[in-house]
Design a protein around this motif. Structure first.
Motif, PDB file in Angstrom:
ATOM      1  N   ARG A 275      15.937  41.310  27.247  1.00 45.00           N
ATOM      2  CA  ARG A 275      17.358  40.631  27.890  1.00 45.00           C
ATOM      3  C   ARG A 275      17.386  41.929  28.693  1.00 45.00           C
ATOM      4  NH1 ARG A 275      17.783  37.580  23.024  1.00 45.00           N
ATOM      5  NH2 ARG A 275      17.042  36.119  23.271  1.00 45.00           N
ATOM      6  N   GLU A 276      17.732  43.576  28.189  1.00 51.54           N
ATOM      7  CA  GLU A 276      18.845  44.546  28.386  1.00 51.54           C
ATOM      8  C   GLU A 276      17.838  45.108  30.128  1.00 51.54           C
ATOM      9  OE1 GLU A 276      21.053  46.874  29.301  1.00 51.54           O
ATOM     10  OE2 GLU A 276      21.168  45.050  28.234  1.00 51.54           O
ATOM     11  N   HIS A 277      15.786  44.858  29.438  1.00 51.39           N
ATOM     12  CA  HIS A 277      15.308  45.713  30.508  1.00 51.39           C
ATOM     13  C   HIS A 277      15.995  44.340  31.653  1.00 51.39           C
ATOM     14  CE1 HIS A 277      13.862  48.861  28.549  1.00 51.39           C
ATOM     15  NE2 HIS A 277      13.550  48.329  26.797  1.00 51.39           N
ATOM     16  N   CYS A 278      15.583  42.892  31.610  1.00 52.93           N
ATOM     17  CA  CYS A 278      15.664  42.453  32.864  1.00 52.93           C
ATOM     18  C   CYS A 278      16.311  42.366  33.151  1.00 52.93           C
ATOM     19  CB  CYS A 278      15.572  40.765  31.893  1.00 52.93           C
ATOM     20  SG  CYS A 278      15.651  39.120  32.676  1.00 52.93           S
ATOM     21  N   ALA A 279      17.808  42.507  32.661  1.00 51.99           N
ATOM     22  CA  ALA A 279      18.791  42.566  32.985  1.00 51.99           C
ATOM     23  C   ALA A 279      18.612  43.827  34.541  1.00 51.99           C
ATOM     24  CB  ALA A 279      19.973  42.561  32.435  1.00 51.99           C
ATOM     25  N   LEU A 280      18.283  44.405  33.544  1.00 56.17           N
ATOM     26  CA  LEU A 280      18.291  45.956  34.494  1.00 56.17           C
ATOM     27  C   LEU A 280      16.940  46.338  35.878  1.00 56.17           C
ATOM     28  CD1 LEU A 280      18.433  48.777  31.931  1.00 56.17           C
ATOM     29  CD2 LEU A 280      20.464  47.996  33.400  1.00 56.17           C
ATOM     30  N   GLY A 281      16.103  45.183  35.062  1.00 56.31           N
ATOM     31  CA  GLY A 281      15.245  44.667  36.618  1.00 56.31           C
ATOM     32  C   GLY A 281      14.292  45.187  36.679  1.00 56.31           C
ATOM     33  N   ARG A 282      13.974  45.293  35.005  1.00 49.00           N
ATOM     34  CA  ARG A 282      12.403  46.112  34.907  1.00 49.00           C
ATOM     35  C   ARG A 282      11.438  44.813  35.059  1.00 49.00           C
ATOM     36  NH1 ARG A 282      15.303  49.756  31.039  1.00 49.00           N
ATOM     37  NH2 ARG A 282      15.420  51.824  32.449  1.00 49.00           N
ATOM     38  N   ILE A 283      11.888  43.806  34.501  1.00 53.02           N
ATOM     39  CA  ILE A 283      11.197  42.667  34.469  1.00 53.02           C
ATOM     40  C   ILE A 283      11.842  41.794  35.123  1.00 53.02           C
ATOM     41  CG2 ILE A 283       9.305  43.557  31.897  1.00 53.02           C
ATOM     42  CD1 ILE A 283      11.536  41.263  30.438  1.00 53.02           C
ATOM     43  N   THR A 284      11.348  40.362  35.422  1.00 50.59           N
ATOM     44  CA  THR A 284      11.632  39.560  36.137  1.00 50.59           C
ATOM     45  C   THR A 284      11.654  37.864  34.838  1.00 50.59           C
ATOM     46  OG1 THR A 284       9.197  38.980  35.946  1.00 50.59           O
ATOM     47  CG2 THR A 284       9.953  39.880  38.598  1.00 50.59           C
ATOM     48  N   MET A 285      12.565  37.402  35.557  1.00 49.40           N
ATOM     49  CA  MET A 285      13.450  35.878  35.050  1.00 49.40           C
ATOM     50  C   MET A 285      12.429  35.522  34.148  1.00 49.40           C
ATOM     51  SD  MET A 285      16.644  36.051  33.768  1.00 49.40           S
ATOM     52  CE  MET A 285      16.369  34.693  33.616  1.00 49.40           C
ATOM     53  N   ASP A 286      10.439  35.451  35.184  1.00 48.77           N
ATOM     54  CA  ASP A 286       9.860  34.256  34.358  1.00 48.77           C
ATOM     55  C   ASP A 286       8.804  35.576  33.619  1.00 48.77           C
ATOM     56  OD1 ASP A 286      10.375  32.450  36.345  1.00 48.77           O
ATOM     57  OD2 ASP A 286       9.048  33.217  37.237  1.00 48.77           O
ATOM     58  N   GLU A 287       8.788  36.512  33.653  1.00 49.38           N
ATOM     59  CA  GLU A 287       7.717  37.471  32.800  1.00 49.38           C
ATOM     60  C   GLU A 287       9.122  37.427  31.396  1.00 49.38           C
ATOM     61  OE1 GLU A 287       6.101  42.217  32.906  1.00 49.38           O
ATOM     62  OE2 GLU A 287       7.755  41.274  34.176  1.00 49.38           O
ATOM     63  N   LEU A 288      10.670  37.864  31.408  1.00 54.55           N
ATOM     64  CA  LEU A 288      11.075  37.762  30.454  1.00 54.55           C
ATOM     65  C   LEU A 288      11.104  36.459  29.671  1.00 54.55           C
ATOM     66  CD1 LEU A 288      13.612  38.318  28.670  1.00 54.55           C
ATOM     67  CD2 LEU A 288      14.498  37.467  30.027  1.00 54.55           C
ATOM     68  N   GLN A 289      10.901  35.336  29.654  1.00 52.00           N
ATOM     69  CA  GLN A 289      10.869  33.888  28.869  1.00 52.00           C
ATOM     70  C   GLN A 289       9.002  34.448  28.998  1.00 52.00           C
ATOM     71  OE1 GLN A 289      13.137  31.841  29.152  1.00 52.00           O
ATOM     72  NE2 GLN A 289      10.800  30.188  27.260  1.00 52.00           N
ATOM     73  N   GLU A 290       7.877  34.338  29.426  1.00 51.19           N
ATOM     74  CA  GLU A 290       7.015  34.930  28.107  1.00 51.19           C
ATOM     75  C   GLU A 290       6.669  35.529  27.701  1.00 51.19           C
ATOM     76  OE1 GLU A 290       4.301  36.106  31.623  1.00 51.19           O
ATOM     77  OE2 GLU A 290       4.438  34.518  33.170  1.00 51.19           O
ATOM     78  N   ARG A 291       7.822  36.917  27.573  1.00 45.27           N
ATOM     79  CA  ARG A 291       7.369  38.084  26.787  1.00 45.27           C
ATOM     80  C   ARG A 291       8.369  37.031  25.050  1.00 45.27           C
ATOM     81  NH1 ARG A 291       7.185  43.705  28.836  1.00 45.27           N
ATOM     82  NH2 ARG A 291       6.018  43.756  30.915  1.00 45.27           N
ATOM     83  N   LEU A 292       9.430  36.640  25.633  1.00 42.60           N
ATOM     84  CA  LEU A 292      10.228  35.908  24.344  1.00 42.60           C
ATOM     85  C   LEU A 292       8.981  35.191  23.397  1.00 42.60           C
ATOM     86  CD1 LEU A 292      13.689  35.687  26.435  1.00 42.60           C
ATOM     87  CD2 LEU A 292      13.230  36.881  24.944  1.00 42.60           C
TER      88      LEU A 292
END
Length: 147
Positions: free
Chosen positions: A22-39
């Motif tokens: 979630r922190e990496h997503c907040a910093l823009g390293r991964i997208t929201m879609d990628e965050l959901q896949e990884r979670l």
């Protein structure tokens, strides 16, 4: 010592990795879609190795929190900028402008009362006088300096 990748992951391990994602997503390293896949992958993972593979392409610490590289000249990195006298001048003008505005309003109210009801004590002097005297002393002798 690095944990054995074949060891079973706990709920706390999964939660820690999810928070990092979630922190990496907040910093823009991964997208929201990628965050959901990884979670989804995080909560399906069974071992520490599975969790490590999910975050293998992400830095473990924020690169902007690292110290400034030694190649940068020390004079620009550590030298404090001297305070600008422009701020003092603008601040003094603003204080005098506020004093003049308040004094003009009070004088106008006093003048209206004077014209409509006759002789009135000049009460506006008690607002304009002390405030103006303090501003005058501050302007002439200067304000407090920070060090």
């Amino acid at each position: 010592m690095a944990p054995n990748p074949d060891v079973r992951a706990s709920d706390a391990d999964r939660d820690r990795v999810a928070a990092g994602l979630r922190e990496h997503c907040a910093l823009g390293r991964i997208t929201m879609d990628e965050l959901q896949e990884r979670l989804d992958s995080v909560y399906r993972s069974k071992t520490i190795g599975d969790l490590q593979r999910i975050t293998a392409d992400l830095p473990e610490e924020d690169l902007y929190q690292l110290p400034v590289p030694a190649t940068q000249p020390k004079s620009t990195a550590t030298q404090a900028k001297a305070p600008s006298r422009d701020l003092d001048v603008r601040g003094t003008r603003a204080m005098w402008g506020a004093w003049a505005t308040v004094s003009a309003i009070n004088f106008t109210v006093w003048l209206i009362i004077l014209l409509t009801s006759g002789a009135v004590y000049p009460w506006w002097i008690w607002v304009a006088g002390p405030w103006g005297a303090i501003l005058l002393m501050r302007t002439v002798f200067g304000g407090r300096r920070g060090d």
